[in-house]
Design a protein around this motif. Structure first.
Motif, PDB file in Angstrom:
ATOM      1  N   TYR A 228       4.931  -2.765   1.131  1.00  0.00           N
ATOM      2  CA  TYR A 228       4.209  -1.988   0.133  1.00  0.00           C
ATOM      3  C   TYR A 228       4.292  -0.507   0.486  1.00  0.00           C
ATOM      4  CZ  TYR A 228       2.242  -6.573  -0.924  1.00  0.00           C
ATOM      5  OH  TYR A 228       2.099  -7.886  -1.242  1.00  0.00           O
ATOM      6  N   PRO A 229       4.152   0.356  -0.505  1.00  0.00           N
ATOM      7  CA  PRO A 229       4.158   1.788  -0.210  1.00  0.00           C
ATOM      8  C   PRO A 229       2.912   2.168   0.590  1.00  0.00           C
ATOM      9  CG  PRO A 229       3.656   1.405  -2.524  1.00  0.00           C
ATOM     10  CD  PRO A 229       4.025   0.078  -1.923  1.00  0.00           C
ATOM     11  N   ALA A 230       3.032   3.206   1.386  1.00  0.00           N
ATOM     12  CA  ALA A 230       1.905   3.659   2.203  1.00  0.00           C
ATOM     13  C   ALA A 230       0.826   4.267   1.318  1.00  0.00           C
ATOM     14  CB  ALA A 230       2.386   4.685   3.217  1.00  0.00           C
ATOM     15  N   VAL A 231      -0.405   3.897   1.597  1.00  0.00           N
ATOM     16  CA  VAL A 231      -1.553   4.461   0.885  1.00  0.00           C
ATOM     17  C   VAL A 231      -2.492   4.994   1.955  1.00  0.00           C
ATOM     18  CG1 VAL A 231      -3.480   3.975  -0.669  1.00  0.00           C
ATOM     19  CG2 VAL A 231      -1.300   2.801  -0.991  1.00  0.00           C
ATOM     20  N   ASP A 232      -2.884   6.245   1.838  1.00  0.00           N
ATOM     21  CA  ASP A 232      -3.741   6.879   2.832  1.00  0.00           C
ATOM     22  C   ASP A 232      -5.219   6.676   2.496  1.00  0.00           C
ATOM     23  OD1 ASP A 232      -1.543   7.841   4.214  1.00  0.00           O
ATOM     24  OD2 ASP A 232      -1.466   9.690   3.012  1.00  0.00           O
ATOM     25  N   GLY A 233      -6.024   6.970   3.462  1.00  0.00           N
ATOM     26  CA  GLY A 233      -7.465   7.003   3.252  1.00  0.00           C
ATOM     27  C   GLY A 233      -8.126   5.639   3.285  1.00  0.00           C
ATOM     28  N   GLN A 234      -9.320   5.622   2.760  1.00  0.00           N
ATOM     29  CA  GLN A 234     -10.134   4.416   2.785  1.00  0.00           C
ATOM     30  C   GLN A 234      -9.479   3.297   1.965  1.00  0.00           C
ATOM     31  OE1 GLN A 234     -14.108   4.970   1.298  1.00  0.00           O
ATOM     32  NE2 GLN A 234     -14.857   3.087   2.222  1.00  0.00           N
ATOM     33  N   LEU A 235      -8.889   3.649   0.826  1.00  0.00           N
ATOM     34  CA  LEU A 235      -8.213   2.644   0.012  1.00  0.00           C
ATOM     35  C   LEU A 235      -7.066   2.002   0.788  1.00  0.00           C
ATOM     36  CD1 LEU A 235      -7.738   1.133  -2.620  1.00  0.00           C
ATOM     37  CD2 LEU A 235      -6.361   3.077  -3.390  1.00  0.00           C
ATOM     38  N   GLY A 236      -6.289   2.801   1.497  1.00  0.00           N
ATOM     39  CA  GLY A 236      -5.191   2.262   2.293  1.00  0.00           C
ATOM     40  C   GLY A 236      -5.672   1.301   3.357  1.00  0.00           C
ATOM     41  N   GLU A 237      -6.770   1.635   4.019  1.00  0.00           N
ATOM     42  CA  GLU A 237      -7.325   0.742   5.046  1.00  0.00           C
ATOM     43  C   GLU A 237      -7.794  -0.571   4.420  1.00  0.00           C
ATOM     44  OE1 GLU A 237      -8.204  -1.006   8.474  1.00  0.00           O
ATOM     45  OE2 GLU A 237      -7.122   0.890   8.250  1.00  0.00           O
ATOM     46  N   HIS A 238      -8.442  -0.491   3.274  1.00  0.00           N
ATOM     47  CA  HIS A 238      -8.891  -1.711   2.596  1.00  0.00           C
ATOM     48  C   HIS A 238      -7.698  -2.569   2.168  1.00  0.00           C
ATOM     49  CE1 HIS A 238     -13.236  -1.017   2.313  1.00  0.00           C
ATOM     50  NE2 HIS A 238     -12.914   0.276   2.274  1.00  0.00           N
ATOM     51  N   LEU A 239      -6.631  -1.928   1.708  1.00  0.00           N
ATOM     52  CA  LEU A 239      -5.444  -2.685   1.320  1.00  0.00           C
ATOM     53  C   LEU A 239      -4.797  -3.362   2.529  1.00  0.00           C
ATOM     54  CD1 LEU A 239      -3.857  -0.240  -1.269  1.00  0.00           C
ATOM     55  CD2 LEU A 239      -4.917  -2.447  -1.741  1.00  0.00           C
ATOM     56  N   ARG A 240      -4.760  -2.682   3.670  1.00  0.00           N
ATOM     57  CA  ARG A 240      -4.202  -3.294   4.895  1.00  0.00           C
ATOM     58  C   ARG A 240      -5.060  -4.472   5.342  1.00  0.00           C
ATOM     59  NH1 ARG A 240      -2.830   2.042   5.497  1.00  0.00           N
ATOM     60  NH2 ARG A 240      -4.782   2.627   6.500  1.00  0.00           N
ATOM     61  N   GLU A 241      -6.383  -4.340   5.268  1.00  0.00           N
ATOM     62  CA  GLU A 241      -7.270  -5.452   5.621  1.00  0.00           C
ATOM     63  C   GLU A 241      -7.044  -6.636   4.694  1.00  0.00           C
ATOM     64  OE1 GLU A 241     -11.357  -4.236   5.778  1.00  0.00           O
ATOM     65  OE2 GLU A 241     -10.915  -2.573   7.118  1.00  0.00           O
ATOM     66  N   LEU A 242      -6.895  -6.352   3.405  1.00  0.00           N
ATOM     67  CA  LEU A 242      -6.641  -7.417   2.439  1.00  0.00           C
ATOM     68  C   LEU A 242      -5.324  -8.122   2.744  1.00  0.00           C
ATOM     69  CD1 LEU A 242      -7.318  -8.950  -0.162  1.00  0.00           C
ATOM     70  CD2 LEU A 242      -6.175  -7.101  -1.415  1.00  0.00           C
ATOM     71  N   GLN A 243      -4.285  -7.349   3.046  1.00  0.00           N
ATOM     72  CA  GLN A 243      -2.986  -7.959   3.346  1.00  0.00           C
ATOM     73  C   GLN A 243      -3.078  -8.823   4.603  1.00  0.00           C
ATOM     74  OE1 GLN A 243       0.212  -5.169   3.826  1.00  0.00           O
ATOM     75  NE2 GLN A 243       1.767  -6.770   3.855  1.00  0.00           N
ATOM     76  N   ARG A 244      -3.772  -8.370   5.627  1.00  0.00           N
ATOM     77  CA  ARG A 244      -3.924  -9.179   6.857  1.00  0.00           C
ATOM     78  C   ARG A 244      -4.704 -10.455   6.557  1.00  0.00           C
ATOM     79  NH1 ARG A 244      -4.569  -4.018   9.451  1.00  0.00           N
ATOM     80  NH2 ARG A 244      -6.799  -4.139   9.124  1.00  0.00           N
TER      81      ARG A 244
END
Length: 53
Positions: free
Chosen positions: A32-48
């Motif tokens: 997935y494309p890199a997303v910064d900030g709080q949204l990016g962290e939430h997306l990484r948690e969701l993917q994990r």
């Protein structure tokens, strides 16, 4: 004679149910494309959380 036909049919059906080699390889994880900030962290948690590996 009729019993032999039933026996052959049962054996042929049983052969169809046997596994045929190894299981297929799982598809690679998407990138997935890199997303910064709080949204990016939430997306990484969701993917994990949904990663089967």
């Amino acid at each position: 004679m009729g019993g032999a036909v039933v026996l052959i049919a049962a054996l042929a059906g049983g052969l169809l149910l046997l596994p045929h080699g190894s299981e297929p390889e799982p598809a690679p994880s998407p990138t997935y494309p890199a997303v910064d900030g709080q949204l990016g962290e939430h997306l990484r948690e969701l993917q994990r959380s949904v990663d089967p590996g």
